[in-house]
Design a protein around this motif. Structure first.
Motif, PDB file in Angstrom:
ATOM      1  N   ILE A 103       1.487   6.608  -6.853  1.00  0.00           N
ATOM      2  CA  ILE A 103       0.407   7.535  -7.217  1.00  0.00           C
ATOM      3  C   ILE A 103       0.868   8.974  -7.039  1.00  0.00           C
ATOM      4  CG2 ILE A 103      -1.877   8.383  -6.533  1.00  0.00           C
ATOM      5  CD1 ILE A 103      -2.602   5.408  -5.970  1.00  0.00           C
ATOM      6  N   ASP A 104       1.531   9.259  -5.933  1.00  0.00           N
ATOM      7  CA  ASP A 104       2.060  10.612  -5.718  1.00  0.00           C
ATOM      8  C   ASP A 104       3.056  10.994  -6.808  1.00  0.00           C
ATOM      9  OD1 ASP A 104       0.525  10.914  -3.428  1.00  0.00           O
ATOM     10  OD2 ASP A 104       2.173  10.447  -2.049  1.00  0.00           O
ATOM     11  N   ALA A 105       3.922  10.057  -7.178  1.00  0.00           N
ATOM     12  CA  ALA A 105       4.913  10.327  -8.215  1.00  0.00           C
ATOM     13  C   ALA A 105       4.232  10.550  -9.567  1.00  0.00           C
ATOM     14  CB  ALA A 105       5.915   9.179  -8.309  1.00  0.00           C
ATOM     15  N   ARG A 127       0.833  -1.204   0.000  1.00  0.00           N
ATOM     16  CA  ARG A 127       0.000   0.000   0.000  1.00  0.00           C
ATOM     17  C   ARG A 127       0.865   1.251   0.000  1.00  0.00           C
ATOM     18  NH1 ARG A 127      -4.457  -2.062   4.253  1.00  0.00           N
ATOM     19  NH2 ARG A 127      -5.734  -3.165   2.750  1.00  0.00           N
ATOM     20  N   GLU A 128       1.939   1.217   0.770  1.00  0.00           N
ATOM     21  CA  GLU A 128       2.855   2.362   0.818  1.00  0.00           C
ATOM     22  C   GLU A 128       3.486   2.590  -0.552  1.00  0.00           C
ATOM     23  OE1 GLU A 128       7.081   3.020   2.872  1.00  0.00           O
ATOM     24  OE2 GLU A 128       5.452   2.720   4.310  1.00  0.00           O
ATOM     25  N   ARG A 129       3.897   1.516  -1.199  1.00  0.00           N
ATOM     26  CA  ARG A 129       4.501   1.639  -2.536  1.00  0.00           C
ATOM     27  C   ARG A 129       3.497   2.180  -3.546  1.00  0.00           C
ATOM     28  NH1 ARG A 129       8.125  -3.835  -3.104  1.00  0.00           N
ATOM     29  NH2 ARG A 129       9.828  -3.116  -1.781  1.00  0.00           N
ATOM     30  N   VAL A 130       2.271   1.703  -3.473  1.00  0.00           N
ATOM     31  CA  VAL A 130       1.238   2.195  -4.388  1.00  0.00           C
ATOM     32  C   VAL A 130       0.991   3.677  -4.140  1.00  0.00           C
ATOM     33  CG1 VAL A 130      -1.212   2.046  -4.974  1.00  0.00           C
ATOM     34  CG2 VAL A 130       0.154  -0.042  -4.768  1.00  0.00           C
ATOM     35  N   GLU A 163      10.251  17.636 -15.895  1.00  0.00           N
ATOM     36  CA  GLU A 163       9.267  16.620 -16.287  1.00  0.00           C
ATOM     37  C   GLU A 163       9.947  15.277 -16.503  1.00  0.00           C
ATOM     38  OE1 GLU A 163       7.002  14.073 -18.954  1.00  0.00           O
ATOM     39  OE2 GLU A 163       8.828  15.129 -19.521  1.00  0.00           O
ATOM     40  N   GLU A 164      11.106  15.299 -17.132  1.00  0.00           N
ATOM     41  CA  GLU A 164      11.843  14.050 -17.344  1.00  0.00           C
ATOM     42  C   GLU A 164      12.234  13.409 -16.013  1.00  0.00           C
ATOM     43  OE1 GLU A 164      15.763  12.282 -19.644  1.00  0.00           O
ATOM     44  OE2 GLU A 164      15.600  14.435 -19.334  1.00  0.00           O
ATOM     45  N   GLN A 165      12.711  14.206 -15.080  1.00  0.00           N
ATOM     46  CA  GLN A 165      13.090  13.680 -13.772  1.00  0.00           C
ATOM     47  C   GLN A 165      11.873  13.090 -13.055  1.00  0.00           C
ATOM     48  OE1 GLN A 165      15.882  12.940 -12.410  1.00  0.00           O
ATOM     49  NE2 GLN A 165      15.020  12.345 -10.440  1.00  0.00           N
ATOM     50  N   ALA A 166      10.753  13.781 -13.110  1.00  0.00           N
ATOM     51  CA  ALA A 166       9.535  13.278 -12.473  1.00  0.00           C
ATOM     52  C   ALA A 166       9.097  11.962 -13.118  1.00  0.00           C
ATOM     53  CB  ALA A 166       8.418  14.320 -12.560  1.00  0.00           C
ATOM     54  N   SER A 167       9.231  11.854 -14.431  1.00  0.00           N
ATOM     55  CA  SER A 167       8.852  10.605 -15.102  1.00  0.00           C
ATOM     56  C   SER A 167       9.779   9.466 -14.696  1.00  0.00           C
ATOM     57  CB  SER A 167       8.853  10.776 -16.624  1.00  0.00           C
ATOM     58  OG  SER A 167      10.165  10.859 -17.132  1.00  0.00           O
ATOM     59  N   ARG A 168      11.048   9.770 -14.499  1.00  0.00           N
ATOM     60  CA  ARG A 168      12.002   8.733 -14.080  1.00  0.00           C
ATOM     61  C   ARG A 168      11.722   8.257 -12.658  1.00  0.00           C
ATOM     62  NH1 ARG A 168      16.118   7.902 -17.628  1.00  0.00           N
ATOM     63  NH2 ARG A 168      16.409   9.494 -19.241  1.00  0.00           N
ATOM     64  N   VAL A 169      11.347   9.176 -11.786  1.00  0.00           N
ATOM     65  CA  VAL A 169      10.987   8.795 -10.414  1.00  0.00           C
ATOM     66  C   VAL A 169       9.779   7.866 -10.443  1.00  0.00           C
ATOM     67  CG1 VAL A 169      10.065   9.656  -8.218  1.00  0.00           C
ATOM     68  CG2 VAL A 169      11.989  10.834  -9.318  1.00  0.00           C
ATOM     69  N   TYR A 170       8.764   8.239 -11.211  1.00  0.00           N
ATOM     70  CA  TYR A 170       7.570   7.410 -11.330  1.00  0.00           C
ATOM     71  C   TYR A 170       7.924   6.035 -11.908  1.00  0.00           C
ATOM     72  CZ  TYR A 170       3.114   5.682 -13.101  1.00  0.00           C
ATOM     73  OH  TYR A 170       2.026   4.907 -13.389  1.00  0.00           O
ATOM     74  N   ALA A 171       8.709   6.009 -12.973  1.00  0.00           N
ATOM     75  CA  ALA A 171       9.089   4.735 -13.593  1.00  0.00           C
ATOM     76  C   ALA A 171       9.855   3.843 -12.627  1.00  0.00           C
ATOM     77  CB  ALA A 171       9.924   5.000 -14.849  1.00  0.00           C
TER      78      ALA A 171
END
Length: 91
Positions: free
Chosen positions: A16-18, A9-12, A58-66
């Motif tokens: 979601i935040d990312a 749940r924490e990972r999800v 935006e690229e950095q945020a996408s990498r964090v999410y990925a």
């Protein structure tokens, strides 16, 4: 000791935040692009720099999410977890 359910749940929640952060950065990219596109000659260079910086964020945020999605190992009750993503797309 935390259970697997609590950890998942924490990972999800983190993913979601990312994802939300990434989508917000995408909006900033489009805003910066619009400012660059409509900039007067004297302001175009500065507007382009701001656009480039927005793209970098935006690229950095996408990498964090990925990276967070790559770590996830999700399964429905009674099912085996899917294999983690080994090689995400190189974007």
């Amino acid at each position: 000791m935390r259970t697997n359910v609590e950890v998942n749940r924490e990972r999800v929640d983190e993913a979601i935040d990312a994802y939300i952060d990434w989508q917000e950065e995408r909006v900033h990219v489009w805003d910066a692009y619009a400012r660059w596109e409509s900039a007067e000659n004297g302001d175009a260079s500065c507007a382009f720099s701001a656009y480039g910086a927005a793209l970098d964020r935006e690229e950095q945020a996408s990498r964090v999410y990925a990276a967070l999605v790559e770590q996830m190992n999700v399964a429905a009750p009674g099912q085996e977890p899917c294999a983690p993503i080994r090689h995400p797309l190189p974007w």
